[in-house]
Write a protein that holds these residues in place. Structure first.
Motif, PDB file in Angstrom:
ATOM      1  N   ARG A 211       0.798  -1.232   0.000  1.00  0.00           N
ATOM      2  CA  ARG A 211       0.000   0.000   0.000  1.00  0.00           C
ATOM      3  C   ARG A 211       0.828   1.278   0.000  1.00  0.00           C
ATOM      4  NH1 ARG A 211      -4.218  -0.917   4.659  1.00  0.00           N
ATOM      5  NH2 ARG A 211      -2.307  -0.353   5.692  1.00  0.00           N
ATOM      6  N   HIS A 212       1.851   1.337   0.777  1.00  0.00           N
ATOM      7  CA  HIS A 212       2.590   2.587   0.952  1.00  0.00           C
ATOM      8  C   HIS A 212       3.815   2.656   0.052  1.00  0.00           C
ATOM      9  CE1 HIS A 212      -0.082   3.419   4.239  1.00  0.00           C
ATOM     10  NE2 HIS A 212       0.225   2.260   4.784  1.00  0.00           N
ATOM     11  N   TRP A 213       3.673   2.210  -1.197  1.00  0.00           N
ATOM     12  CA  TRP A 213       4.804   2.120  -2.108  1.00  0.00           C
ATOM     13  C   TRP A 213       5.450   3.481  -2.352  1.00  0.00           C
ATOM     14  CZ3 TRP A 213       4.904   4.756  -6.711  1.00  0.00           C
ATOM     15  CH2 TRP A 213       3.691   5.302  -7.133  1.00  0.00           C
ATOM     16  N   ASN A 214       4.677   4.561  -2.331  1.00  0.00           N
ATOM     17  CA  ASN A 214       5.267   5.862  -2.622  1.00  0.00           C
ATOM     18  C   ASN A 214       6.015   6.452  -1.430  1.00  0.00           C
ATOM     19  OD1 ASN A 214       2.939   6.276  -1.208  1.00  0.00           O
ATOM     20  ND2 ASN A 214       2.209   7.972  -2.450  1.00  0.00           N
ATOM     21  N   LYS A 215       5.916   5.830  -0.265  1.00  0.00           N
ATOM     22  CA  LYS A 215       6.659   6.302   0.906  1.00  0.00           C
ATOM     23  C   LYS A 215       7.986   5.572   1.055  1.00  0.00           C
ATOM     24  CE  LYS A 215       2.647   7.915   3.292  1.00  0.00           C
ATOM     25  NZ  LYS A 215       1.669   7.806   4.289  1.00  0.00           N
ATOM     26  N   LYS A 216       8.095   4.374   0.487  1.00  0.00           N
ATOM     27  CA  LYS A 216       9.326   3.580   0.570  1.00  0.00           C
ATOM     28  C   LYS A 216       9.863   3.337  -0.839  1.00  0.00           C
ATOM     29  CE  LYS A 216       9.025  -0.023   3.237  1.00  0.00           C
ATOM     30  NZ  LYS A 216       8.490  -1.262   3.801  1.00  0.00           N
ATOM     31  N   HIS A 217       9.669   4.263  -1.685  1.00  0.00           N
ATOM     32  CA  HIS A 217       9.975   4.211  -3.114  1.00  0.00           C
ATOM     33  C   HIS A 217      11.322   3.567  -3.450  1.00  0.00           C
ATOM     34  CE1 HIS A 217      10.423   5.658  -7.158  1.00  0.00           C
ATOM     35  NE2 HIS A 217      11.443   6.403  -6.829  1.00  0.00           N
ATOM     36  N   ILE A 218      11.339   2.738  -4.495  1.00  0.00           N
ATOM     37  CA  ILE A 218      12.578   2.158  -5.024  1.00  0.00           C
ATOM     38  C   ILE A 218      13.086   3.107  -6.102  1.00  0.00           C
ATOM     39  CG2 ILE A 218      13.590   0.249  -6.323  1.00  0.00           C
ATOM     40  CD1 ILE A 218      11.425  -1.540  -5.084  1.00  0.00           C
ATOM     41  N   GLN A 219      14.199   3.747  -5.830  1.00  0.00           N
ATOM     42  CA  GLN A 219      14.751   4.698  -6.798  1.00  0.00           C
ATOM     43  C   GLN A 219      15.267   3.971  -8.035  1.00  0.00           C
ATOM     44  OE1 GLN A 219      17.572   7.635  -5.559  1.00  0.00           O
ATOM     45  NE2 GLN A 219      16.770   7.643  -3.486  1.00  0.00           N
ATOM     46  N   PHE A 220      14.980   4.528  -9.200  1.00  0.00           N
ATOM     47  CA  PHE A 220      15.524   3.997 -10.442  1.00  0.00           C
ATOM     48  C   PHE A 220      15.746   5.138 -11.412  1.00  0.00           C
ATOM     49  CE2 PHE A 220      10.899   3.665 -10.910  1.00  0.00           C
ATOM     50  CZ  PHE A 220      10.680   4.267 -12.140  1.00  0.00           C
ATOM     51  N   ILE A 221      16.542   4.858 -12.401  1.00  0.00           N
ATOM     52  CA  ILE A 221      16.745   5.784 -13.509  1.00  0.00           C
ATOM     53  C   ILE A 221      16.405   5.020 -14.770  1.00  0.00           C
ATOM     54  CG2 ILE A 221      19.222   5.268 -13.612  1.00  0.00           C
ATOM     55  CD1 ILE A 221      19.616   8.218 -14.551  1.00  0.00           C
ATOM     56  N   ALA A 222      15.605   5.641 -15.638  1.00  0.00           N
ATOM     57  CA  ALA A 222      15.170   5.001 -16.877  1.00  0.00           C
ATOM     58  C   ALA A 222      15.719   5.785 -18.065  1.00  0.00           C
ATOM     59  CB  ALA A 222      13.644   4.952 -16.936  1.00  0.00           C
ATOM     60  N   PHE A 223      15.990   5.048 -19.119  1.00  0.00           N
ATOM     61  CA  PHE A 223      16.475   5.648 -20.354  1.00  0.00           C
ATOM     62  C   PHE A 223      15.527   5.243 -21.475  1.00  0.00           C
ATOM     63  CE2 PHE A 223      19.993   5.064 -17.519  1.00  0.00           C
ATOM     64  CZ  PHE A 223      20.611   6.303 -17.548  1.00  0.00           C
ATOM     65  N   ALA A 224      14.964   6.241 -22.148  1.00  0.00           N
ATOM     66  CA  ALA A 224      14.066   6.002 -23.274  1.00  0.00           C
ATOM     67  C   ALA A 224      14.909   5.766 -24.520  1.00  0.00           C
ATOM     68  CB  ALA A 224      13.148   7.199 -23.469  1.00  0.00           C
ATOM     69  N   GLU A 225      14.486   4.780 -25.293  1.00  0.00           N
ATOM     70  CA  GLU A 225      15.262   4.387 -26.463  1.00  0.00           C
ATOM     71  C   GLU A 225      14.326   4.002 -27.602  1.00  0.00           C
ATOM     72  OE1 GLU A 225      17.950   0.695 -26.845  1.00  0.00           O
ATOM     73  OE2 GLU A 225      18.988   2.020 -25.427  1.00  0.00           O
ATOM     74  N   LYS A 226      14.743   4.304 -28.809  1.00  0.00           N
ATOM     75  CA  LYS A 226      13.965   3.896 -29.984  1.00  0.00           C
ATOM     76  C   LYS A 226      14.561   2.686 -30.674  1.00  0.00           C
ATOM     77  CE  LYS A 226      11.548   8.028 -31.393  1.00  0.00           C
ATOM     78  NZ  LYS A 226      11.319   8.966 -32.469  1.00  0.00           N
ATOM     79  N   GLY A 227      15.840   2.510 -30.591  1.00  0.00           N
ATOM     80  CA  GLY A 227      16.460   1.398 -31.307  1.00  0.00           C
ATOM     81  C   GLY A 227      16.261   1.564 -32.794  1.00  0.00           C
ATOM     82  N   LEU A 228      15.970   0.475 -33.485  1.00  0.00           N
ATOM     83  CA  LEU A 228      15.771   0.529 -34.931  1.00  0.00           C
ATOM     84  C   LEU A 228      14.352   0.938 -35.306  1.00  0.00           C
ATOM     85  CD1 LEU A 228      17.697  -2.717 -35.941  1.00  0.00           C
ATOM     86  CD2 LEU A 228      18.519  -0.346 -35.997  1.00  0.00           C
ATOM     87  N   SER A 229      13.430   0.838 -34.373  1.00  0.00           N
ATOM     88  CA  SER A 229      12.036   1.179 -34.669  1.00  0.00           C
ATOM     89  C   SER A 229      11.805   2.662 -34.383  1.00  0.00           C
ATOM     90  CB  SER A 229      11.087   0.336 -33.816  1.00  0.00           C
ATOM     91  OG  SER A 229      11.149   0.769 -32.477  1.00  0.00           O
ATOM     92  N   GLU A 230      10.607   3.087 -34.596  1.00  0.00           N
ATOM     93  CA  GLU A 230      10.220   4.465 -34.264  1.00  0.00           C
ATOM     94  C   GLU A 230       9.424   4.510 -32.960  1.00  0.00           C
ATOM     95  OE1 GLU A 230      11.043   7.473 -35.761  1.00  0.00           O
ATOM     96  OE2 GLU A 230      12.498   6.150 -36.705  1.00  0.00           O
ATOM     97  N   GLU A 231       9.277   3.349 -32.302  1.00  0.00           N
ATOM     98  CA  GLU A 231       8.544   3.293 -31.045  1.00  0.00           C
ATOM     99  C   GLU A 231       9.515   3.201 -29.881  1.00  0.00           C
ATOM    100  OE1 GLU A 231       7.385   0.594 -33.265  1.00  0.00           O
ATOM    101  OE2 GLU A 231       5.645   1.628 -34.075  1.00  0.00           O
ATOM    102  N   TRP A 232       9.078   3.727 -28.756  1.00  0.00           N
ATOM    103  CA  TRP A 232       9.934   3.830 -27.578  1.00  0.00           C
ATOM    104  C   TRP A 232       9.915   2.561 -26.736  1.00  0.00           C
ATOM    105  CZ3 TRP A 232      13.139   7.829 -27.201  1.00  0.00           C
ATOM    106  CH2 TRP A 232      12.840   8.976 -27.942  1.00  0.00           C
ATOM    107  N   HIS A 233      11.033   2.263 -26.112  1.00  0.00           N
ATOM    108  CA  HIS A 233      11.133   1.265 -25.051  1.00  0.00           C
ATOM    109  C   HIS A 233      12.104   1.837 -24.015  1.00  0.00           C
ATOM    110  CE1 HIS A 233      14.612   0.102 -27.553  1.00  0.00           C
ATOM    111  NE2 HIS A 233      15.138  -0.366 -26.441  1.00  0.00           N
ATOM    112  N   PHE A 234      12.254   1.155 -22.897  1.00  0.00           N
ATOM    113  CA  PHE A 234      13.005   1.720 -21.780  1.00  0.00           C
ATOM    114  C   PHE A 234      13.967   0.702 -21.173  1.00  0.00           C
ATOM    115  CE2 PHE A 234       8.863   3.687 -22.102  1.00  0.00           C
ATOM    116  CZ  PHE A 234       9.170   5.039 -22.127  1.00  0.00           C
ATOM    117  N   HIS A 235      15.083   1.232 -20.698  1.00  0.00           N
ATOM    118  CA  HIS A 235      16.032   0.458 -19.894  1.00  0.00           C
ATOM    119  C   HIS A 235      16.126   1.166 -18.544  1.00  0.00           C
ATOM    120  CE1 HIS A 235      17.269  -1.961 -23.265  1.00  0.00           C
ATOM    121  NE2 HIS A 235      17.489  -0.868 -23.975  1.00  0.00           N
ATOM    122  N   LEU A 236      15.960   0.402 -17.461  1.00  0.00           N
ATOM    123  CA  LEU A 236      15.996   0.969 -16.120  1.00  0.00           C
ATOM    124  C   LEU A 236      17.136   0.355 -15.329  1.00  0.00           C
ATOM    125  CD1 LEU A 236      12.873   0.715 -17.095  1.00  0.00           C
ATOM    126  CD2 LEU A 236      12.399   1.375 -14.777  1.00  0.00           C
TER     127      LEU A 236
END
Length: 155
Positions: free
Chosen positions: A55-80
């Motif tokens: 329930r209280h996920w936003n109080k004990k948040h798991i920090q991450f950094i995400a990187f948006a990527e297109k690769g060969l396509s024109e659609e986005w995916h992410f690496h965290l």
């Protein structure tokens, strides 16, 4: 390369990543719009954290950094990149499995890997599409900090 080297150092110091998660949006969610794709990433990561932290996920948040990527396509995916804290690799995989079931995602949508060696190699992989231009300017809109994604205060 100086900017990317400094970015890697900052990632290591701030996030001490132990896991790499790849988020491939399902075909019906794929988009050429970064904003739309980020909205889907937010839904997925919200459920990921809720699955782990309940329930209280936003109080004990798991920090991450995400990187948006297109690769060969024109659609986005992410690496965290994230540390995972006290959670085991199996607990993280179980949380991913729950999200796949809850959101009816294809199995390929979420993948998590332990970073066993070569953190710098993984960091270089995640930032490969960050373009550094003259005067060391770079496209920071592809970098998504978890606190910004969820509008949380940085502690």
């Amino acid at each position: 390369m100086f900017v990317k080297d400094e970015l890697n150092k900052w990632i290591e110091k701030t996030y001490n990543p132990k896991y790499l998660m790849t988020v491939q949006l399902p075909d019906n969610w794929k988009s050429k719009s970064l904003d739309n794709s980020i909205t889907h990433l937010k839904m997925i990561m919200r459920d990921f954290e809720r699955s782990l932290l309940h329930r209280h996920w936003n109080k004990k948040h798991i920090q991450f950094i995400a990187f948006a990527e297109k690769g060969l396509s024109e659609e986005w995916h992410f690496h965290l990149l994230f540390n995972g804290g006290e959670f085991t690799y199996q607990e993280l995989k179980t949380a991913i499995y729950r999200i796949i079931l809850k959101q009816k995602l294809p199995a390929y949508s979420l993948q998590i890997d332990e970073i066993k060696d070569g953190v710098v190699k993984v960091e270089c992989y995640t930032i490969k599409e960050i373009k550094v231009t003259d005067y060391n300017h770079f496209d920071s809109d592809r970098i998504i900090l978890s606190h910004n994604l969820f509008n949380l205060e940085v502690k």
